[in-house]
Motif scaffolding. Structure first.
Motif, PDB file in Angstrom:
ATOM      1  N   ARG A   6      46.248 -48.337 -35.563  1.00 14.23           N
ATOM      2  CA  ARG A   6      44.932 -48.875 -35.892  1.00 14.23           C
ATOM      3  C   ARG A   6      43.930 -47.745 -36.096  1.00 14.23           C
ATOM      4  NH1 ARG A   6      47.520 -52.105 -32.400  1.00 14.23           N
ATOM      5  NH2 ARG A   6      47.447 -54.359 -32.751  1.00 14.23           N
ATOM      6  N   ASP A   7      42.994 -47.982 -37.011  1.00 21.21           N
ATOM      7  CA  ASP A   7      41.954 -47.011 -37.351  1.00 21.21           C
ATOM      8  C   ASP A   7      40.602 -47.722 -37.222  1.00 21.21           C
ATOM      9  OD1 ASP A   7      40.355 -45.016 -38.402  1.00 21.21           O
ATOM     10  OD2 ASP A   7      41.065 -45.264 -40.454  1.00 21.21           O
ATOM     11  N   TYR A   8      39.795 -47.290 -36.253  1.00 21.93           N
ATOM     12  CA  TYR A   8      38.510 -47.933 -35.980  1.00 21.93           C
ATOM     13  C   TYR A   8      37.372 -47.107 -36.560  1.00 21.93           C
ATOM     14  CZ  TYR A   8      41.169 -50.816 -32.803  1.00 21.93           C
ATOM     15  OH  TYR A   8      42.085 -51.689 -32.287  1.00 21.93           O
ATOM     16  N   CYS A   9      36.512 -47.772 -37.345  1.00 22.35           N
ATOM     17  CA  CYS A   9      35.349 -47.109 -37.929  1.00 22.35           C
ATOM     18  C   CYS A   9      34.088 -47.553 -37.177  1.00 22.35           C
ATOM     19  CB  CYS A   9      35.236 -47.446 -39.416  1.00 22.35           C
ATOM     20  SG  CYS A   9      34.962 -49.212 -39.721  1.00 22.35           S
ATOM     21  N   ARG A  10      32.956 -46.986 -37.543  1.00 21.01           N
ATOM     22  CA  ARG A  10      31.675 -47.291 -36.886  1.00 21.01           C
ATOM     23  C   ARG A  10      31.356 -48.785 -36.937  1.00 21.01           C
ATOM     24  NH1 ARG A  10      28.441 -45.493 -33.081  1.00 21.01           N
ATOM     25  NH2 ARG A  10      28.272 -47.635 -32.516  1.00 21.01           N
ATOM     26  N   SER A  11      31.552 -49.413 -38.092  1.00 19.34           N
ATOM     27  CA  SER A  11      31.194 -50.827 -38.196  1.00 19.34           C
ATOM     28  C   SER A  11      32.079 -51.693 -37.304  1.00 19.34           C
ATOM     29  CB  SER A  11      31.264 -51.306 -39.652  1.00 19.34           C
ATOM     30  OG  SER A  11      32.575 -51.221 -40.160  1.00 19.34           O
ATOM     31  N   THR A  12      33.338 -51.316 -37.125  1.00 19.69           N
ATOM     32  CA  THR A  12      34.220 -52.071 -36.230  1.00 19.69           C
ATOM     33  C   THR A  12      33.774 -51.898 -34.780  1.00 19.69           C
ATOM     34  OG1 THR A  12      36.064 -51.815 -37.772  1.00 19.69           O
ATOM     35  CG2 THR A  12      36.613 -52.446 -35.518  1.00 19.69           C
ATOM     36  N   ILE A  13      33.383 -50.677 -34.415  1.00 18.66           N
ATOM     37  CA  ILE A  13      32.884 -50.430 -33.060  1.00 18.66           C
ATOM     38  C   ILE A  13      31.603 -51.232 -32.823  1.00 18.66           C
ATOM     39  CG2 ILE A  13      31.963 -48.695 -31.470  1.00 18.66           C
ATOM     40  CD1 ILE A  13      35.009 -48.534 -31.901  1.00 18.66           C
ATOM     41  N   ASP A  14      30.699 -51.242 -33.801  1.00 16.29           N
ATOM     42  CA  ASP A  14      29.465 -52.029 -33.674  1.00 16.29           C
ATOM     43  C   ASP A  14      29.786 -53.508 -33.482  1.00 16.29           C
ATOM     44  OD1 ASP A  14      27.942 -49.754 -33.961  1.00 16.29           O
ATOM     45  OD2 ASP A  14      27.504 -50.100 -36.096  1.00 16.29           O
ATOM     46  N   ARG A  15      30.776 -53.978 -34.199  1.00 19.31           N
ATOM     47  CA  ARG A  15      31.191 -55.376 -34.086  1.00 19.31           C
ATOM     48  C   ARG A  15      31.773 -55.649 -32.692  1.00 19.31           C
ATOM     49  NH1 ARG A  15      31.993 -59.067 -38.487  1.00 19.31           N
ATOM     50  NH2 ARG A  15      33.463 -60.691 -37.892  1.00 19.31           N
ATOM     51  N   VAL A  16      32.565 -54.722 -32.170  1.00 23.80           N
ATOM     52  CA  VAL A  16      33.121 -54.861 -30.820  1.00 23.80           C
ATOM     53  C   VAL A  16      31.991 -54.939 -29.801  1.00 23.80           C
ATOM     54  CG1 VAL A  16      34.441 -53.662 -29.013  1.00 23.80           C
ATOM     55  CG2 VAL A  16      35.359 -53.804 -31.340  1.00 23.80           C
ATOM     56  N   LEU A  17      30.976 -54.108 -29.958  1.00 22.21           N
ATOM     57  CA  LEU A  17      29.839 -54.138 -29.033  1.00 22.21           C
ATOM     58  C   LEU A  17      29.124 -55.485 -29.083  1.00 22.21           C
ATOM     59  CD1 LEU A  17      28.484 -50.523 -29.617  1.00 22.21           C
ATOM     60  CD2 LEU A  17      29.793 -51.360 -27.650  1.00 22.21           C
ATOM     61  N   ALA A  18      28.989 -56.041 -30.280  1.00 20.40           N
ATOM     62  CA  ALA A  18      28.361 -57.362 -30.426  1.00 20.40           C
ATOM     63  C   ALA A  18      29.228 -58.433 -29.760  1.00 20.40           C
ATOM     64  CB  ALA A  18      28.146 -57.690 -31.903  1.00 20.40           C
ATOM     65  N   ILE A  19      30.540 -58.351 -29.960  1.00 14.95           N
ATOM     66  CA  ILE A  19      31.468 -59.309 -29.352  1.00 14.95           C
ATOM     67  C   ILE A  19      31.361 -59.248 -27.834  1.00 14.95           C
ATOM     68  CG2 ILE A  19      33.917 -59.827 -28.965  1.00 14.95           C
ATOM     69  CD1 ILE A  19      34.349 -58.750 -31.904  1.00 14.95           C
ATOM     70  N   ARG A  20      31.392 -58.050 -27.297  1.00 13.85           N
ATOM     71  CA  ARG A  20      31.311 -57.887 -25.837  1.00 13.85           C
ATOM     72  C   ARG A  20      30.018 -58.468 -25.294  1.00 13.85           C
ATOM     73  NH1 ARG A  20      33.844 -53.285 -22.862  1.00 13.85           N
ATOM     74  NH2 ARG A  20      31.974 -53.743 -21.750  1.00 13.85           N
ATOM     75  N   SER A  21      28.928 -58.215 -25.982  1.00 17.34           N
ATOM     76  CA  SER A  21      27.634 -58.737 -25.543  1.00 17.34           C
ATOM     77  C   SER A  21      27.635 -60.263 -25.538  1.00 17.34           C
ATOM     78  CB  SER A  21      26.534 -58.202 -26.459  1.00 17.34           C
ATOM     79  OG  SER A  21      25.292 -58.762 -26.122  1.00 17.34           O
ATOM     80  N   LEU A  22      28.168 -60.849 -26.595  1.00  8.89           N
ATOM     81  CA  LEU A  22      28.219 -62.312 -26.672  1.00  8.89           C
ATOM     82  C   LEU A  22      29.140 -62.893 -25.600  1.00  8.89           C
ATOM     83  CD1 LEU A  22      28.313 -62.649 -30.551  1.00  8.89           C
ATOM     84  CD2 LEU A  22      26.415 -63.302 -29.044  1.00  8.89           C
TER      85      LEU A  22
END
Length: 127
Positions: free
Chosen positions: A41-57
């Motif tokens: 897997r290759d994680y970019c900035r937008s995927t990390i930002d999305r993970v942070l949003a998921i975790r927050s929700l």
């Protein structure tokens, strides 16, 4: 600044989500990391930002089922402000979630005010 071409261990460290959670988010269709030529897997900035949003929700109590429907509107900028053809039941669930969140915020503000009052009182008796 994030390093280019992050593997799951780096993405886990930066996002605070376990590698297992990242795989789960992918299995649920919440994220779609790229892939290196070797299949990792290759994680970019937008995927990390999305993970942070998921975790927050998730930390706020929103179930994955609703996160799947809401997330694109929060992170992709689609359907700006509109709801499109969203069913009334879904909107009711989102409103209910928002109301619970507002209640939690009010509780936290009350707790903060109580702590502030305690600290003010403690400082005045300390002097």
């Amino acid at each position: 600044m994030l390093p280019p071409g992050m593997r799951i261990s780096e993405a886990s460290r930066i996002s605070g989500a376990s590698a297992r959670s990242l795989r789960y988010y992918e299995d649920e269709g919440l994220i779609v990391p790229g892939r290196f030529s070797n299949g990792y897997r290759d994680y970019c900035r937008s995927t990390i930002d999305r993970v942070l949003a998921i975790r927050s929700l998730l930390e706020s109590g929103l179930p994955v089922r609703l996160i799947k429907e809401i997330l694109p509107h929060l992170t992709d900028g689609r359907d700006e402000g509109g709801t499109g053809l969203v069913c009334a039941e879904f909107l009711l669930e989102v409103r209910s979630y928002r109301d619970r969140l507002n209640a939690r915020i009010a509780d936290l503000r009350a707790q903060q005010a109580a702590l502030d009052a305690y600290l003010r009182h403690a400082r005045s008796t300390d002097a």
